[in-house]
Write an enzyme that holds these catalytic residues in place. Structure first.
Site, PDB file in Angstrom:
ATOM      1  N   ARG A  70      23.597 -26.099  -4.113  1.00 61.26           N
ATOM      2  CA  ARG A  70      23.830 -27.542  -4.148  1.00 61.26           C
ATOM      3  C   ARG A  70      25.231 -27.834  -4.672  1.00 61.26           C
ATOM      4  NH1 ARG A  70      18.690 -30.442  -6.899  1.00 61.26           N
ATOM      5  NH2 ARG A  70      20.403 -31.598  -7.839  1.00 61.26           N
ATOM      6  N   LYS A  98      11.191 -28.375 -12.392  1.00 62.46           N
ATOM      7  CA  LYS A  98      10.299 -29.453 -11.951  1.00 62.46           C
ATOM      8  C   LYS A  98       9.902 -29.276 -10.480  1.00 62.46           C
ATOM      9  CE  LYS A  98      13.243 -32.828 -12.842  1.00 62.46           C
ATOM     10  NZ  LYS A  98      14.428 -32.086 -13.332  1.00 62.46           N
ATOM     11  N   ARG A 111      13.747 -41.608 -14.105  1.00 54.75           N
ATOM     12  CA  ARG A 111      14.775 -40.919 -14.872  1.00 54.75           C
ATOM     13  C   ARG A 111      15.407 -41.843 -15.910  1.00 54.75           C
ATOM     14  NH1 ARG A 111      16.295 -36.752 -10.812  1.00 54.75           N
ATOM     15  NH2 ARG A 111      17.852 -35.343 -11.641  1.00 54.75           N
ATOM     16  N   ARG A 123      20.576 -20.849  -8.551  1.00 52.92           N
ATOM     17  CA  ARG A 123      19.665 -21.682  -7.756  1.00 52.92           C
ATOM     18  C   ARG A 123      20.164 -21.817  -6.316  1.00 52.92           C
ATOM     19  NH1 ARG A 123      17.213 -27.480  -9.380  1.00 52.92           N
ATOM     20  NH2 ARG A 123      19.327 -28.315  -9.277  1.00 52.92           N
ATOM     21  N   ARG A 166      25.324 -33.469 -15.958  1.00 49.65           N
ATOM     22  CA  ARG A 166      23.933 -33.851 -15.686  1.00 49.65           C
ATOM     23  C   ARG A 166      23.060 -33.662 -16.918  1.00 49.65           C
ATOM     24  NH1 ARG A 166      22.752 -30.258 -10.780  1.00 49.65           N
ATOM     25  NH2 ARG A 166      20.730 -31.267 -10.758  1.00 49.65           N
TER      26      ARG A 166
HETATM   27  P1  AMP Z   1      17.638 -33.882  -8.481  1.00 49.21           P
HETATM   28  O1  AMP Z   1      17.501 -33.253  -7.138  1.00 49.21           O
HETATM   29  O2  AMP Z   1      16.346 -34.465  -8.973  1.00 49.21           O
HETATM   30  O3  AMP Z   1      18.283 -32.971  -9.491  1.00 49.21           O
HETATM   31  O4  AMP Z   1      18.633 -35.118  -8.290  1.00 49.21           O
HETATM   32  C1  AMP Z   1      19.984 -34.926  -7.867  1.00 49.21           C
HETATM   33  C2  AMP Z   1      20.795 -36.177  -8.132  1.00 49.21           C
HETATM   34  O5  AMP Z   1      20.241 -37.263  -7.397  1.00 49.21           O
HETATM   35  C3  AMP Z   1      20.827 -36.646  -9.571  1.00 49.21           C
HETATM   36  O6  AMP Z   1      21.814 -35.986 -10.342  1.00 49.21           O
HETATM   37  C4  AMP Z   1      21.133 -38.127  -9.383  1.00 49.21           C
HETATM   38  O7  AMP Z   1      22.495 -38.337  -9.058  1.00 49.21           O
HETATM   39  C5  AMP Z   1      20.320 -38.472  -8.148  1.00 49.21           C
HETATM   40  N1  AMP Z   1      18.927 -38.870  -8.500  1.00 49.21           N
HETATM   41  C6  AMP Z   1      17.765 -38.257  -8.136  1.00 49.21           C
HETATM   42  N2  AMP Z   1      16.696 -38.896  -8.630  1.00 49.21           N
HETATM   43  C7  AMP Z   1      17.191 -39.946  -9.339  1.00 49.21           C
HETATM   44  C8  AMP Z   1      16.602 -40.982 -10.123  1.00 49.21           C
HETATM   45  N3  AMP Z   1      15.269 -41.068 -10.280  1.00 49.21           N
HETATM   46  N4  AMP Z   1      17.428 -41.875 -10.719  1.00 49.21           N
HETATM   47  C9  AMP Z   1      18.767 -41.823 -10.562  1.00 49.21           C
HETATM   48  N5  AMP Z   1      19.393 -40.867  -9.864  1.00 49.21           N
HETATM   49  C10 AMP Z   1      18.617 -39.927  -9.248  1.00 49.21           C
END
Ligand code: AMP
Length: 212
Positions: free
Chosen positions: A156, A13, A88, A123, A167
């Site tokens: 990360r 994404k 999400r 990654r 996740r």
């Molecule tokens: P990402 O970088 O999009 O993979 O997000 C990393 C982490 O941030 C996720 O595993 C969640 O813990 C939190 N997070 C990011 N975006 C959201 C969202 N829209 N809703 C809830 N948690 C989020």
């Protein structure tokens, strides 16, 4: 144009949003990047979010809705934006709808869980600007250094195999129902895994009706 990038963690994404951002001239809003910056800065939001993120769980809807509503009011969002990693949950999608926010398309990147598990080990992300790389598929020009801003690339904390498994479970349970939600609204554009970044970009541009 207002777009949503939907898909499992590691589906690409952020990578594809960065390409579309260049192409369409609209900003990418990544709640994950906003939260990581908040953790780094030690803000109250960051402190609230950290434990959920470290465990691969979702941060509560109320926190996310507050962040996104504020961010979308910024000047750079007035001509459109690409949401990466938000909404999400159905609750987040409903909150956006209730705020009167409308979308032109929801790009659903479909990648099998096993392919995700393989990808995530390679990654690397920029600790400063959040740009995303892969040590084999999308390497930076100089090893360990971000092409965009020159800062260090790191793995990360939530990209370990155990956390990625959690996740993915969270994705299937809480985020995947958004496919039906947006399909009912005629907005879902499904893009099957194309195997390479370039082919995926081409497939996205095609579903958006944009010239390559
Ligand atoms: P990402 O970088 O999009 O993979 O997000 C990393 C982490 O941030 C996720 O595993 C969640 O813990 C939190 N997070 C990011 N975006 C959201 C969202 N829209 N809703 C809830 N948690 C989020």
């Amino acid at each position: 144009m207002n777009l949503i990038m939907l898909g499992a963690p590691g589906a690409g994404k952020g990578t594809q949003a960065a390409v579309l951002n260049q192409r369409l001239g609209i900003p990418t809003i990544s709640t994950g990047n906003i939260l990581r910056a908040a953790i780094k800065d030690g803000t109250p939001t960051g402190l609230k979010a950290k434990e959920y993120m470290d465990n691969g769980q979702l941060v509560p809807d109320a926190v996310i809705i507050g962040i996104i509503r504020e961010r979308l009011q910024a000047e750079d969002c007035q001509n459109g934006y690409i949401l990466d990693g938000v909404p999400r949950t159905i609750g987040q999608a409903e909150a956006l709808e209730e705020a009167g926010i409308r979308f032109d398309a929801v790009i659903d990147l479909e990648v099998a869980d096993e392919a995700i598990m393989e990808r995530m080990s390679g990654r690397r992300v920029c600790e400063s600007c959040g740009a995303s790389y892969h040590i084999v598929a999308i390497p930076p020009k100089k090893e360990g250094v971000c092409d965009v801003c020159g800062s260090a690339l790191v793995q990360r904390a939530d990209d370990t195999p155990e956390t990625v498994r959690s996740r993915l479970t969270v994705y299937h349970e809480q985020t995947e129902p958004l496919k039906a939600f947006y399909s009912q609204r005629g907005l879902l554009r499904t893009v099957p895994d194309q195997g390479s970044m370039e082919a995926t970009t081409a497939a996205i541009l095609e579903v958006l009706g944009q010239k390559k």
